[in-house]
Design an enzyme around this catalytic site. Structure first.
Site, PDB file in Angstrom:
ATOM      1  CG  ASP A 362       7.736  41.787 -70.529  1.00  0.00           C
ATOM      2  OD1 ASP A 362       7.461  41.173 -69.486  1.00  0.00           O
ATOM      3  OD2 ASP A 362       6.918  42.513 -71.129  1.00  0.00           O
ATOM      4  CD  GLU A 488       0.664  38.150 -65.674  1.00  0.00           C
ATOM      5  OE1 GLU A 488      -0.180  39.030 -65.853  1.00  0.00           O
ATOM      6  OE2 GLU A 488       1.828  38.377 -65.322  1.00  0.00           O
ATOM      7  CE  LYS A 592      -2.599  39.039 -69.425  1.00  0.00           C
ATOM      8  NZ  LYS A 592      -1.933  39.716 -68.314  1.00  0.00           N
TER       9      LYS A 592
HETATM   10  C1  BGC Z   1       1.781  39.898 -69.078  1.00  0.00           C
HETATM   11  C2  BGC Z   1       3.113  39.594 -68.439  1.00  0.00           C
HETATM   12  C3  BGC Z   1       4.097  40.695 -68.818  1.00  0.00           C
HETATM   13  C4  BGC Z   1       3.543  42.062 -68.458  1.00  0.00           C
HETATM   14  C5  BGC Z   1       4.442  43.189 -68.930  1.00  0.00           C
HETATM   15  C6  BGC Z   1       1.318  41.263 -68.642  1.00  0.00           C
HETATM   16  O1  BGC Z   1       0.114  41.567 -69.263  1.00  0.00           O
HETATM   17  O2  BGC Z   1       0.822  38.929 -68.724  1.00  0.00           O
HETATM   18  O3  BGC Z   1       3.594  38.361 -68.886  1.00  0.00           O
HETATM   19  O4  BGC Z   1       5.306  40.491 -68.188  1.00  0.00           O
HETATM   20  O5  BGC Z   1       2.276  42.221 -69.052  1.00  0.00           O
HETATM   21  O6  BGC Z   1       4.577  43.179 -70.306  1.00  0.00           O
END
Ligand code: BGC
Length: 782
Positions: A362, A488, A592
């Site tokens: 992020d 994801e 997602k």
């Molecule tokens: C996301 C990831 C992200 C993480 C923390 C997850 O739900 O799929 O991309 O890095 O949350 O924000």
């Protein structure tokens, strides 16, 4: 999704006009104050009721076991979790013997205001005790941007009708009771009493508590000092014990009299320094804050933020709600990193315990591109932190039998803490995200010292990882198989386009860095031959393409997967990860969060306009946005390919993520990447700004609902303002030497204070794309 606004709409502040205990935990996150080093959730001064108590010091963590049902090679053995440290915010009040508590008596008025220019949280309350005594309380809280270790609270109380006996207890409390454990994996592991008392002392208005952690063996100290002004009869006492420090002030207030207390707070921690050293640092920081004084801290805060807004503000004409939201978003983005100074920037900043306080991609993917152009020193320091963790990343790569460095998917101090490797370690794209942020920072600032000290080493080690992770197939094409891309709901896929294109850029930039600094390269054991191998892999990088559909599969074979049955998925089954097994999600066509579309943004130079339009439409129909990291990217590409209304809807979603609690978990902390993404949606979306190869280009276009968009950025020692209206864009170089940018592909020469206006080309008309049923972004005002 968006129902009713919780906060009043004003351009420079977020105001809560009455206290709603149902959204207490959410507002504690929204109104949290931080400077990147200290974070204070907006818990009520009197300590309760609370949603989630929270006081954080960046990277102050405890180790916790990561249990597995079955052991597996390379699984991280312990996790790191952010600790709720000593709470210095507590100021309890007794009015004629009765404790001020919003749940009792009558709360006649209650207002909180986060002032985005002053950088303070103000609270005004009027309360009548069960016995009928009425008081007015005014508090102002700040976490100093100027004095990194300091925070302060101004607490004022006065009688409303008739004299009162008043007692104020200003406290430091360690090991406060936490909140119950939750089932949501996005919440945090709650630690019971994580702080071990080491030392405490008090003197006059002053108290300091020192603690350590059991397993991570960190030391911290928290101190408070007070300036008390009240009628002559005012008295105070001070006491401390292992977990509590207390200054008690007793007075009688006649009509027209008031009690005014300034509480200075200081925090420090270390993994190396001794207890006396940490404690003395805190005593010193307190002395400094007291010397500066309340007014001085306020002035410093204002000056710091004035400078920030002069080079970072985004103005929107035509939508006051989003105007507020985008400034709120920028404010929290700044708070997350401003004074982190070579510590990580976590997914929730320092606003809550969500995700255990971990840092993910992020930071480099969403937050640093914003800070690079608005607060470049904060971006530099965050990357220097990554650099400081390189040895751990090298070790991790060795453990996984690879060369170079494998940065952790989630961490606080640099060790991999992801207990689920398909959506953790396998998301190797984080290496390319870091490399991309390094190259962007370097290109946008020309920071040569950083280039020699930091950039080259990160670029070389990440390039080495790609070369050892991928391989050349029989046709000489370079493949990266079995990795997890940003989406994801897919894992361990071959040739994820985002990963491959970002790795390609990473490899090229590493080769360029070696050519720029042969001496440094030699120190790192890199030479032109190794660089040639990187270039070769980059040239031959596989980028899958589906000829039949005329789109890019996000990874090989993705477009052939079985369709997800969106019609059979009910609204309450989102987010899907809480209702379906990963097994099912991984093998079907459901996305997602932006993945291929993310590649369209950050590697837009690798796609044609037609490909972008087709790819975007294809993935719109599959993307459910179960991650808050998606809407902003969809906004950017929707704007680029001409779906301006849709882009505006996504912009709204990214910017309002926390003000509206859209994901129902703002209680655990605000979504820093989504908030940073609001800036991306405005500047990269409607401003059409790109920085491929270090050159600035703009393709601005306003959505129907905006009359004007103005933004400022910092670029190589210059400040640039871009003002976009429906028909034209005006570029003004506010300071610095002449600069060439492009506008709709045409070069524009800019000289200081000579605005240049250019007409805007309209985007081609396209039919509006469809989203999965029920997953279209909300259109505000309808
Ligand atoms: C996301 C990831 C992200 C993480 C923390 C997850 O739900 O799929 O991309 O890095 O949350 O924000």
């Amino acid at each position: 999704m968006i129902s009713h606004p919780a906060y009043a709409v004003e351009p420079w502040s977020v105001r809560e006009t009455h206290l709603d205990l149902d959204v207490l935990a959410q507002s504690e996150s929204v109104f949290a104050l931080a400077n990147g080093h200290i974070g204070l959730r907006a818990n009520l001064d009197e300590g309760e009721p609370f949603g989630l108590p929270g006081t954080y010091l960046n990277s102050f963590y405890e180790l916790r076991p990561l249990p597995y049902a079955e052991p597996g090679y390379g699984n991280p053995e312990s996790g790191q979790t952010i600790v709720n440290v000593t709470n210095g915010k507590i100021i309890r009040l007794l009015v004629d013997d009765e404790p001020f508590d919003v749940r009792y008596g009558k709360l006649l008025a209650h207002e909180r205001e986060l002032d985005l220019r002053a950088g303070v949280l103000r609270r005004r309350a009027e309360w009548r005790s069960p016995a009928g005594a009425s008081v007015r309380i005014r508090t102002t809280r700040l976490v100093s941007f100027m004095q990194r270790s300091a925070a302060a609270i101004l607490y004022e109380v006065e009688p409303v009708d008739g004299p009162l006996r008043i007692v104020v207890q200003s406290e430091l409390v360690a090991n406060e009771a936490g909140a119950p454990e939750q089932d949501d994996p996005r919440a945090a592991a709650v630690l019971e009493a994580p702080l071990v008392a080491e030392h405490y002392f008090d003197r006059d208005t002053h108290m300091v508590l020192s603690h350590s952690t059991r397993r991570s063996k960190l030391l911290m100290a928290a101190g408070a000092d007070h300036v008390i002004e009240g009628p002559e009869s005012t008295e105070h006492t001070t006491e401390s014990s292992s977990d509590v420090g207390r200054v008690t002030v007793a007075t009688e207030l006649a009509d027209g009299e008031s009690l005014r207390i300034v509480k200075f707070l200081a925090y420090g921690w270390s993994s190396q320094r001794s207890l006396p050293a940490v404690r003395d640092q805190v005593i010193g920081a307190l002395a400094e804050a007291r010397h500066t004084g309340w007014e001085g801290l306020l002035t410093g805060q204002r000056e710091y933020l004035d400078r920030f807004w002069e080079s970072a503000d985004v103005e929107l004409e035509g939508d006051t709600e989003l105007q507020q939201a985008v400034r709120f978003a920028l404010f929290h983005t700044l708070q997350a990193g401003a004074r982190a100074e070579q510590r990580a920037i976590a997914a929730k900043g320092l606003t809550g315990p969500g995700y255990d306080g971990h840092t993910f991609w992020d930071t480099e993917r969403f937050v640093l591109p914003v800070l690079t152009y608005t607060a470049p020193m904060a971006a530099r320091d965050a990357l220097r932190w990554r650099h400081a963790t390189l040895d751990l990343a090298r070790e991790r790569a060795r453990q996984l039998d690879h060369r170079g460095a494998a940065f952790p998917w989630r961490t606080i101090r640099g060790q991999e803490c992801s207990g689920y490797w398909p959506a953790g370690t396998a998301a190797f794209h984080i290496d390319a995200d870091i490399a991309d942020a390094v190259a962007r920072y370097e290109a946008a600032t020309g920071d040569e010292e950083f280039d020699r000290e930091v950039a080259i080493e990160i670029l070389v080690e990440t390039a080495r990882l790609w070369l050892s992770l991928g391989h050349h197939d029989a046709q000489g094409r370079f493949r990266i198989d079995g990795v997890t891309g940003p989406d994801e709901y897919g894992a361990l896929a071959d040739n994820n386009v985002y990963t491959n294109l970002l790795a390609q850029k990473n490899l090229r930039e590493a080769a360029a860095a070696v050519a720029r600094h042969p001496d440094r390269a030699a120190e790192l054991g890199a030479d032109l031959e190794e660089a040639a191998a990187w270039r070769n892999a980059a040239e031959n990088m596989v980028v899958p393409w589906d000829d039949q559909l005329g789109v890019h599969p996000q990874s090989e074979n993705f477009t052939a997967h079985q369709a997800w049955d969106f019609d059979a998925t009910s609204p309450d089954q989102y987010p899907l990860l809480l209702h379906f097994s990963y097994f099912d999600l991984y093998r079907k066509r459901v996305v997602k969060q932006a993945d291929l579309v993310l590649a369209l943004h950050w590697r837009g130079d690798a796609f044609t306009d037609e490909e972008k339009a087709r790819d975007f439409e294809y993935y719109e129909a599959l993307t459910v946005r179960d991650s808050s990291l998606s809407a902003c990217t969809q906004a950017v590409i929707a704007a680029e390919v001409g779906h301006l209304e849709l882009a505006y809807d996504y912009f709204g979603e990214a910017a309002l993520m926390d003000l509206y609690d859209l994901e129902h978990n703002t209680r655990d902390g605000v979504h820093i990447a989504s908030l940073a993404g609001a800036w991306l949606a405005a500047v990269a979306g409607f401003g059409g700004m790109r920085d491929h190869n270090g050159k600035l280009s703009f393709v601005p276009r306003l959505p129907p609902r905006l009359e004007r968009l103005t933004f400022r950025i910092l670029f190589r020692g210059r400040r640039l303002r871009v003002e976009v209206t429906k028909g034209e864009a005006v570029y003004t170089l506010l300071d610095g030497s002449p600069l060439e940018v492009t506008h709709h592909g045409e070069p524009v020469e800019l000289s200081p204070n000579e605005p240049v206006a250019r007409a805007i080309e309209q985007a081609p008309e396209r039919p509006a794309p469809r989203q999965p049923v029920g997953r279209a972004p909300n259109r505000r005002g309808q």
